[in-house]
Write an enzyme that holds these catalytic residues in place. Structure first.
Site, PDB file in Angstrom:
ATOM      1  N   SER A 168     -15.306  73.956 -19.147  1.00 39.57           N
ATOM      2  CA  SER A 168     -15.153  73.458 -20.522  1.00 39.57           C
ATOM      3  C   SER A 168     -13.693  73.356 -20.939  1.00 39.57           C
ATOM      4  O   SER A 168     -12.963  74.333 -20.861  1.00 39.57           O
ATOM      5  CB  SER A 168     -15.834  74.409 -21.512  1.00 39.57           C
ATOM      6  OG  SER A 168     -17.192  74.485 -21.274  1.00 39.57           O
ATOM      7  N   HIS A 191     -17.637  67.780 -21.700  1.00 41.35           N
ATOM      8  CA  HIS A 191     -17.747  67.652 -20.243  1.00 41.35           C
ATOM      9  C   HIS A 191     -17.980  66.190 -19.906  1.00 41.35           C
ATOM     10  O   HIS A 191     -18.975  65.608 -20.340  1.00 41.35           O
ATOM     11  CB  HIS A 191     -18.970  68.411 -19.708  1.00 41.35           C
ATOM     12  CG  HIS A 191     -18.822  69.887 -19.748  1.00 41.35           C
ATOM     13  ND1 HIS A 191     -18.579  70.642 -18.631  1.00 41.35           N
ATOM     14  CD2 HIS A 191     -18.905  70.770 -20.753  1.00 41.35           C
ATOM     15  CE1 HIS A 191     -18.512  71.918 -18.954  1.00 41.35           C
ATOM     16  NE2 HIS A 191     -18.710  72.023 -20.249  1.00 41.35           N
ATOM     17  N   HIS A 242     -25.237  72.736 -15.809  1.00 35.07           N
ATOM     18  CA  HIS A 242     -25.538  74.114 -16.213  1.00 35.07           C
ATOM     19  C   HIS A 242     -27.046  74.349 -16.141  1.00 35.07           C
ATOM     20  O   HIS A 242     -27.846  73.446 -16.428  1.00 35.07           O
ATOM     21  CB  HIS A 242     -25.081  74.379 -17.646  1.00 35.07           C
ATOM     22  CG  HIS A 242     -23.620  74.245 -17.862  1.00 35.07           C
ATOM     23  ND1 HIS A 242     -23.034  73.047 -18.196  1.00 35.07           N
ATOM     24  CD2 HIS A 242     -22.620  75.158 -17.798  1.00 35.07           C
ATOM     25  CE1 HIS A 242     -21.726  73.226 -18.331  1.00 35.07           C
ATOM     26  NE2 HIS A 242     -21.441  74.485 -18.095  1.00 35.07           N
ATOM     27  N   TYR A 257     -28.601  76.104 -18.260  1.00 33.73           N
ATOM     28  CA  TYR A 257     -29.140  76.050 -19.632  1.00 33.73           C
ATOM     29  C   TYR A 257     -29.437  74.633 -20.108  1.00 33.73           C
ATOM     30  O   TYR A 257     -30.116  74.436 -21.110  1.00 33.73           O
ATOM     31  CB  TYR A 257     -28.204  76.753 -20.629  1.00 33.73           C
ATOM     32  CG  TYR A 257     -26.843  76.120 -20.816  1.00 33.73           C
ATOM     33  CD1 TYR A 257     -26.689  74.905 -21.485  1.00 33.73           C
ATOM     34  CD2 TYR A 257     -25.700  76.744 -20.334  1.00 33.73           C
ATOM     35  CE1 TYR A 257     -25.442  74.324 -21.649  1.00 33.73           C
ATOM     36  CE2 TYR A 257     -24.448  76.176 -20.491  1.00 33.73           C
ATOM     37  CZ  TYR A 257     -24.333  74.969 -21.160  1.00 33.73           C
ATOM     38  OH  TYR A 257     -23.100  74.402 -21.311  1.00 33.73           O
ATOM     39  N   GLU A 258     -28.923  73.627 -19.382  1.00 34.85           N
ATOM     40  CA  GLU A 258     -29.241  72.245 -19.755  1.00 34.85           C
ATOM     41  C   GLU A 258     -30.665  71.881 -19.345  1.00 34.85           C
ATOM     42  O   GLU A 258     -31.146  70.801 -19.677  1.00 34.85           O
ATOM     43  CB  GLU A 258     -28.257  71.280 -19.086  1.00 34.85           C
ATOM     44  CG  GLU A 258     -26.843  71.374 -19.619  1.00 34.85           C
ATOM     45  CD  GLU A 258     -25.892  70.486 -18.832  1.00 34.85           C
ATOM     46  OE1 GLU A 258     -25.772  69.307 -19.181  1.00 34.85           O
ATOM     47  OE2 GLU A 258     -25.282  70.975 -17.866  1.00 34.85           O
ATOM     48  N   ALA A 303     -15.154  78.553 -18.837  1.00 34.20           N
ATOM     49  CA  ALA A 303     -14.810  79.189 -20.113  1.00 34.20           C
ATOM     50  C   ALA A 303     -15.692  80.422 -20.219  1.00 34.20           C
ATOM     51  O   ALA A 303     -16.875  80.362 -19.878  1.00 34.20           O
ATOM     52  CB  ALA A 303     -15.092  78.229 -21.255  1.00 34.20           C
ATOM     53  N   MET A 335     -21.821  81.369 -18.658  1.00 36.02           N
ATOM     54  CA  MET A 335     -23.116  80.730 -18.371  1.00 36.02           C
ATOM     55  C   MET A 335     -23.055  79.831 -17.140  1.00 36.02           C
ATOM     56  O   MET A 335     -23.849  78.903 -17.011  1.00 36.02           O
ATOM     57  CB  MET A 335     -23.553  79.890 -19.584  1.00 36.02           C
ATOM     58  CG  MET A 335     -23.539  80.644 -20.902  1.00 36.02           C
ATOM     59  SD  MET A 335     -23.886  79.565 -22.281  1.00 36.02           S
ATOM     60  CE  MET A 335     -23.494  80.651 -23.670  1.00 36.02           C
ATOM     61  N   SER A 336     -22.126  80.096 -16.239  1.00 37.69           N
ATOM     62  CA  SER A 336     -21.989  79.192 -15.081  1.00 37.69           C
ATOM     63  C   SER A 336     -21.435  79.959 -13.882  1.00 37.69           C
ATOM     64  O   SER A 336     -21.561  81.175 -13.793  1.00 37.69           O
ATOM     65  CB  SER A 336     -21.044  78.036 -15.444  1.00 37.69           C
ATOM     66  OG  SER A 336     -19.725  78.513 -15.632  1.00 37.69           O
ATOM     67  N   ASN A 338     -12.804  83.568 -26.056  1.00 40.11           N
ATOM     68  CA  ASN A 338     -13.145  84.327 -27.264  1.00 40.11           C
ATOM     69  C   ASN A 338     -13.440  85.753 -26.844  1.00 40.11           C
ATOM     70  O   ASN A 338     -13.707  86.009 -25.674  1.00 40.11           O
ATOM     71  CB  ASN A 338     -14.402  83.724 -27.928  1.00 40.11           C
ATOM     72  CG  ASN A 338     -15.564  83.613 -26.958  1.00 40.11           C
ATOM     73  OD1 ASN A 338     -15.643  82.668 -26.173  1.00 40.11           O
ATOM     74  ND2 ASN A 338     -16.426  84.607 -26.960  1.00 40.11           N
ATOM     75  N   HIS A 351     -18.948  77.008 -30.320  1.00 35.38           N
ATOM     76  CA  HIS A 351     -18.524  76.192 -29.183  1.00 35.38           C
ATOM     77  C   HIS A 351     -17.173  75.535 -29.496  1.00 35.38           C
ATOM     78  O   HIS A 351     -16.320  75.398 -28.621  1.00 35.38           O
ATOM     79  CB  HIS A 351     -19.593  75.135 -28.880  1.00 35.38           C
ATOM     80  CG  HIS A 351     -19.290  74.274 -27.697  1.00 35.38           C
ATOM     81  ND1 HIS A 351     -19.114  74.788 -26.427  1.00 35.38           N
ATOM     82  CD2 HIS A 351     -19.103  72.930 -27.576  1.00 35.38           C
ATOM     83  CE1 HIS A 351     -18.851  73.801 -25.582  1.00 35.38           C
ATOM     84  NE2 HIS A 351     -18.823  72.666 -26.256  1.00 35.38           N
TER      85      HIS A 351
END
Ligand code: HPA
Length: 267
Positions: free
Chosen positions: A26, A56, A78, A80-81, A108, A206-207, A230, A242
């Site tokens: 990201s 992306h 991802h 989550y997609e 990220a 998440m990746s 963050n 995000h």
């Protein structure tokens, strides 16, 4: 399907044989805008799908950077997609077949370690797979790797050393630590971040872990770099968005690009 993708790509890139692969996370995709000899949209490649995340792009970019032939994923798939875990790692298998020896995986991430600050870069030394699945589940392709691959050193220690040296030489401060992958897309709760810390994570995201597992299985050298965007939930009192993640990645992108370019030179 894998061979179809590889043949499709090779017909376009001809004798360009990439030795380094980079997955751009990201906000870090600019490197592929700066250096781009050939670009192929994911939507054109058999077995690839379009990326659905804002920030992306979805293309494979081939370029020569500091004398090395490189293939970059500008945007990744991802879990989550809604993609299957096999779809998430498909491009890594393609890169292996294209001849990639070293894979640089970037992302990220949220900082769990209280010493981390937004826009810090963290070299991944190890990971925790907390996604509840594994990309190697299913029939094993013995031509790529073994059924029960050793994961004692997914992130090559000599390369970790090299990234540190490069960071020192160009004045880019680097953190290092353990990356823990959860599925997302919701960010973690403070209780989950507390758990992450207790079990040894320095950052959450998440990746990366599916791709790293497959690359290690296929005997590729793996470098992992997180942009800490963050403080993870509960580590600071600020809420997460995000937009803030992308902002922090933007702040870090110049030093990130400088680091990656220099690492490529030294590999
Ligand atoms: N958690 C998970 N993934 C992330 C985060 C986070 O705090 N920040 C950026 N990606």
């Amino acid at each position: 399907m894998l061979n179809n993708a590889v043949e499709f790509i090779q017909e376009i890139i001809k004798d360009f044989s990439p030795e380094i692969g980079i997955i751009l996370g990201s906000g870090l995709g600019e490197l592929a805008d700066e250096y781009c000899n050939i670009a192929i949209n994911y939507s054109d490649i058999p077995g690839f799908e379009a990326s659905t995340v804002a920030g992306h792009k979805g293309r494979l970019v081939f370029a020569e950077i500091n004398g090395k032939k490189v293939v970059m994923m500008q945007g990744r798939f991802h879990f989550y997609e809604g993609h299957s875990i096999q779809k998430v790692v498909f491009p890594v298998k393609v890169m292996k077949k294209l001849g990639v020896k070293t894979l640089i995986i970037t992302n990220a991430a949220g900082g769990v370690n209280p010493n981390f600050r937004p826009s810090d870069l963290m070299i991944i030394t190890d990971h925790i797979n907390y996604m509840g699945t594994n990309p190697l589940i299913g029939a094993n392709d013995n031509s790529m790797g073994e059924r029960f691959p050793d994961m004692s050193e997914v992130y090559n220690s000599e390369l970790i050393e090299l990234v540190h040296k490069v960071g020192d030489s160009i004045g880019v401060d680097l953190q290092e630590g353990v990356y823990m992958a959860l599925t997302g897309p919701s960010y973690e709760t403070p209780a989950e971040v507390k758990m992450a810390k207790i079990i040894g994570a320095d950052a959450v995201g998440m990746s990366t872990v599916p791709e790293a597992i497959v690359a290690s299985w296929a005997k590729m050298n793996v470098i992992g770099i997180s942009c800490i965007c963050n403080s993870a939930a509960g580590v600071s009192t600020v809420g997460l968005s995000h937009e803030d993640v992308i902002k922090a990645a933007n702040t870090a992108k110049d030093k990130f690009k400088k680091l990656v370019k220099e690492v490529i030179r030294k590999i």
